[in-house]
Design a protein around this motif. Structure first.
Motif, PDB file in Angstrom:
ATOM      1  N   LYS A 375      -2.424   6.610  -1.286  1.00 15.03           N
ATOM      2  CA  LYS A 375      -3.708   5.583  -1.727  1.00 15.03           C
ATOM      3  C   LYS A 375      -3.479   4.140  -1.415  1.00 15.03           C
ATOM      4  CE  LYS A 375      -5.073   8.513  -5.675  1.00 15.03           C
ATOM      5  NZ  LYS A 375      -5.704   8.509  -7.150  1.00 15.03           N
ATOM      6  N   VAL A 376      -2.093   3.606  -1.363  1.00 17.59           N
ATOM      7  CA  VAL A 376      -1.979   2.308  -0.943  1.00 17.59           C
ATOM      8  C   VAL A 376      -2.517   2.156   0.487  1.00 17.59           C
ATOM      9  CG1 VAL A 376      -0.163   0.537  -0.510  1.00 17.59           C
ATOM     10  CG2 VAL A 376       0.044   1.868  -2.463  1.00 17.59           C
ATOM     11  N   LEU A 377      -2.006   2.951   1.547  1.00 16.58           N
ATOM     12  CA  LEU A 377      -2.294   2.623   2.883  1.00 16.58           C
ATOM     13  C   LEU A 377      -3.524   3.276   3.321  1.00 16.58           C
ATOM     14  CD1 LEU A 377       1.140   3.388   4.275  1.00 16.58           C
ATOM     15  CD2 LEU A 377       0.219   1.170   3.378  1.00 16.58           C
ATOM     16  N   ALA A 378      -4.169   4.321   2.695  1.00 12.38           N
ATOM     17  CA  ALA A 378      -5.435   4.891   3.185  1.00 12.38           C
ATOM     18  C   ALA A 378      -6.660   4.071   3.421  1.00 12.38           C
ATOM     19  CB  ALA A 378      -5.994   6.166   2.278  1.00 12.38           C
ATOM     20  N   ASP A 379      -7.419   4.407   4.337  1.00  8.83           N
ATOM     21  CA  ASP A 379      -8.754   3.624   4.638  1.00  8.83           C
ATOM     22  C   ASP A 379      -9.748   4.212   3.610  1.00  8.83           C
ATOM     23  OD1 ASP A 379     -11.105   2.833   5.578  1.00  8.83           O
ATOM     24  OD2 ASP A 379     -10.997   3.571   7.532  1.00  8.83           O
ATOM     25  N   PRO A 380     -10.208   3.371   2.766  1.00  9.69           N
ATOM     26  CA  PRO A 380     -11.244   3.555   1.755  1.00  9.69           C
ATOM     27  C   PRO A 380     -12.392   4.435   2.101  1.00  9.69           C
ATOM     28  CG  PRO A 380     -10.472   0.994   1.572  1.00  9.69           C
ATOM     29  CD  PRO A 380     -10.071   1.722   2.700  1.00  9.69           C
ATOM     30  N   ASN A 381     -12.871   3.956   3.399  1.00 12.42           N
ATOM     31  CA  ASN A 381     -13.839   4.799   3.926  1.00 12.42           C
ATOM     32  C   ASN A 381     -13.554   5.979   4.889  1.00 12.42           C
ATOM     33  OD1 ASN A 381     -15.560   2.655   3.134  1.00 12.42           O
ATOM     34  ND2 ASN A 381     -14.618   1.399   5.160  1.00 12.42           N
ATOM     35  N   ASN A 382     -12.405   6.209   4.909  1.00  9.50           N
ATOM     36  CA  ASN A 382     -11.927   7.430   5.500  1.00  9.50           C
ATOM     37  C   ASN A 382     -10.427   7.885   5.013  1.00  9.50           C
ATOM     38  OD1 ASN A 382     -11.057   9.749   7.397  1.00  9.50           O
ATOM     39  ND2 ASN A 382     -12.146   8.856   9.205  1.00  9.50           N
TER      40      ASN A 382
END
Length: 425
Positions: A375-382
Motif C-alpha cells: 500500500k505504501v508503494l502502489a500507484d493509487p490509480n493502478n
C-alpha cells in the motif's frame, strides 16, 4: 541427572547474557560469487583469485560498542581461504567507500591469537576481540591481505554491496591509502560476513531481515547507505526505545524463498542467517516476488507457487518461533508494467498470485506483525504498479524516494510491542 545439567547450563547462560554478549552490528548475506562478479584480471588468474592481493572494504555499522570482532566467511569456497593478515580502522573522514584510513585508529586483527588463519571450505572464522570503539551508524574499514589468494573460482562474496571495495597487489593492510599502479575498485564485498560489538546492556539486540534485491538496495545510491533498512536504522537511532537495536540486512538480489539462484533459498538459510547470528531478538521476511516472477505465468504454475510460498512462510515462522523470536512480514510490492518487455514479471496471473500471497500475509495469525509495503508503494490509480514517484525505472525496484517512503511507514513501536520473548509452544 541429564535434566539437572541442562538446567544448570541454562542458568549459566542467562547469567553470562546478563553480564554482556556479542551482537551483530552489521551483516552481509554470503553467497556464491557468479562469474560476472568475480574480480577482473589481473586479480582473477588462471587458477586462483586474489593472489598477493589486498582488499579494503568499508561497512556501515548500526549500533556502537567498545569491543569489536569481525567474521570472515568461506562458506562457498571449495578450497581453504588463507587470510595472511587483516586490520580494522576508521576510514578517513568517516567516508563510505574510502580507500584511505585514519591511521590513528588502525588495529591488527588476530584469530585464536594468530595474525593469519586458514579457513576450511564451508567454514567461517571470527577474529579475536579488539578494543576498538564503534559509534552508531559509523563506517568501519576492514583490510585483508591474501598472499596465496584462493584456489579455484568458487569464492564467497556479496555482490550487491552498493559500496566501493579497493584492491591492489602486495600487503597493504597497514597502508594509509590503497594506491599503486595495480589499484582498482568494484562495488562488491568479498569474504566479510559480519561485524560484532560487545554490549554490557541487556537491552542491546539485533533485528534480522531476510529479503531480496529490494531490501539489498537495488535502486539506491552507491556509498550513501540509503537502502530502506539503512533509513529505518536512522529513525531507530533517533528513538531512545530502539537505539540499541542493531539492523542486520540479510538480503541478496534475485533471492527466492523456494529455490536457490542468486544466493541460497530463504527457507534453507534461516538457520544460518537468523538463528546462528549474534544477538538476534527480532526477525522479518520480505520476499516472494522472485518466486512469483520466475515461475511460469500459467494458472496451474502460479497456483502451485502460491501454495508452496504459503507453506514455506509457515515453516519459516515455525523455525524462528522455536527460539522465541517474533517474526514480522511485509507485503509484496507491485511489479506491473505497460508490457513484459519493460518488466518480465508483469502478468495478470502473476498479479493474482501476488494479491493472494498478500492476503495471506495480512491474515491475523500468519505472522506476529505485518507491514503493508504494498500500500505504501502502489500507484493509487493502478495498484498493480508502483507509484510513478517511486519507480526506479524497471517497475519492480523502488527509487530512493520509494525507500524513504518504506522507511517512514515502518512502525518502530513493534519492537516495544514484542520486546519480550514469545512463547515457543
Amino acid at each position: 541427572m541429564h535434566s539437572y545439567v541442562l538446567l544448570l547450563f541454562s542458568y549459566v547462560f542467562v547469567a553470562l547474557a546478563a553480564n554482556g554478549r556479542w551482537v551483530n552490528t552489521w551483516t552481509s548475506m554470503p553467497q556464491l560469487t557468479e562469474p560476472a562478479n568475480l574480480p577482473n584480471p589481473p586479480f582473477n588468474g588462471s587458477t586462483a583469485v586474489f593472489v598477493n592481493s589486498t582488499l579494503r572494504q568499508t561497512l556501515h555499522m548500526s549500533i556502537g560498542g567498545n569491543q569489536t570482532r569481525v567474521r570472515f566467511s568461506n562458506v562457498f569456497g571449495v578450497n581453504n581461504l588463507d587470510i595472511t593478515a587483516a586490520t580494522i580502522a576508521l576510514p578517513l573522514n568517516g567516508a563510505p567507500g574510502a580507500s584511505a584510513i585514519d591511521m590513528s585508529t588502525l588495529k591488527t586483527l588476530t584469530f585464536s591469537g594468530n595474525t593469519s588463519f586458514s579457513i576450511p571450505n564451508g567454514a567461517l572464522v571470527v577474529s579475536d576481540p579488539v578494543d576498538f570503539p564503534i559509534e552508531p551508524q559509523s563506517t568501519l574499514t576492514v583490510t585483508m591481505y591474501l598472499r596465496d589468494g584462493q584456489d579455484g573460482f568458487s569464492i564467497t562474496s556479496h555482490p550487491g554491496s552498493r559500496t566501493t571495495t579497493w584492491m591492489s597487489f602486495g600487503d597493504l593492510v597497514t597502508a594509509s591509502n590503497i594506491t599503486s599502479s595495480s589499484v582498482t575498485s568494484v562495488e562488491h564485498w568479498y569474504f566479510v560476513s559480519a561485524v560484532e560489538v560487545w554490549s554490557n546492556s541487556s537491552l542491546t539486540s539485533a533485528f534480522a531481515i531476510i529479503g531480496d534485491s529490494i531490501t539489498d538496495g537495488r535502486g539506491s545510491d552507491d556509498n550513501k547507505n540509503n537502502r530502506w533498512p539503512d533509513l529505518v536504522l536512522a529513525r531507530m537511532q533517533q528513538n531512545a526505545a530502539t537505539s540499541q537495536i542493531a539492523m542486520n540486512n540479510q538480503a541478496a538480489g534475485g533471492n527466492r524463498i523456494l529455490a536457490d539462484g542468486l544466493g541460497p533459498n530463504a527457507l534453507g538459510r534461516i538457520d544460518r542467517d537468523v538463528l546462528a547470528q549474534s544477538g538476534i531478538k527480532y526477525a522479518m521476511i520480505f520476499e516472494g516476488v522472485n518466486d512469483i516472477g520466475v515461475a511460469d505465468s500459467s494458472e496451474e504454475s502460479q497456483s502451485l507457487i502460491g501454495d508452496q510460498l504459503i507453506s514455506a512462510y509457515k515453516q519459516i515462522v515455525t523455525r524462528i518461533h522455536t527460539f522465541g523470536i517474533p517474526v514480522f512480514a511485509a507485503t509484496i510490492t507491485p511489479f506491473g508494467a505497460p508490457n513484459s518487455t519493460i518488466q518480465p514479471y508483469s502478468n495478470p496471473v502473476r498479479e493474482a498470485t501476488r494479491q493472494r500471497i498478500n492476503a495471506y500475509i495480512r491474515t491475523p495469525g500468519s505472522f506476529d506483525y505485518f507491514i503493508d509495503f504494498d500500500k505504501v508503494l502502489a500507484d493509487p490509480n493502478n495498484p498493480s504498479r508502483l507509484n510513478p514517484a517511486f519507480n526506479s525505472g524497471d517497475f519492480l525496484h523502488p527509487n530512493v524516494d520509494g525507500y524513504e517512503a518504506i522507511a517512514n511507514s515502518f512502525p518502530l513501536d513493534i519492537f516495544e510491542q514484542f520486546s519480550g520473548e514469545i512463547s515457543m509452544f
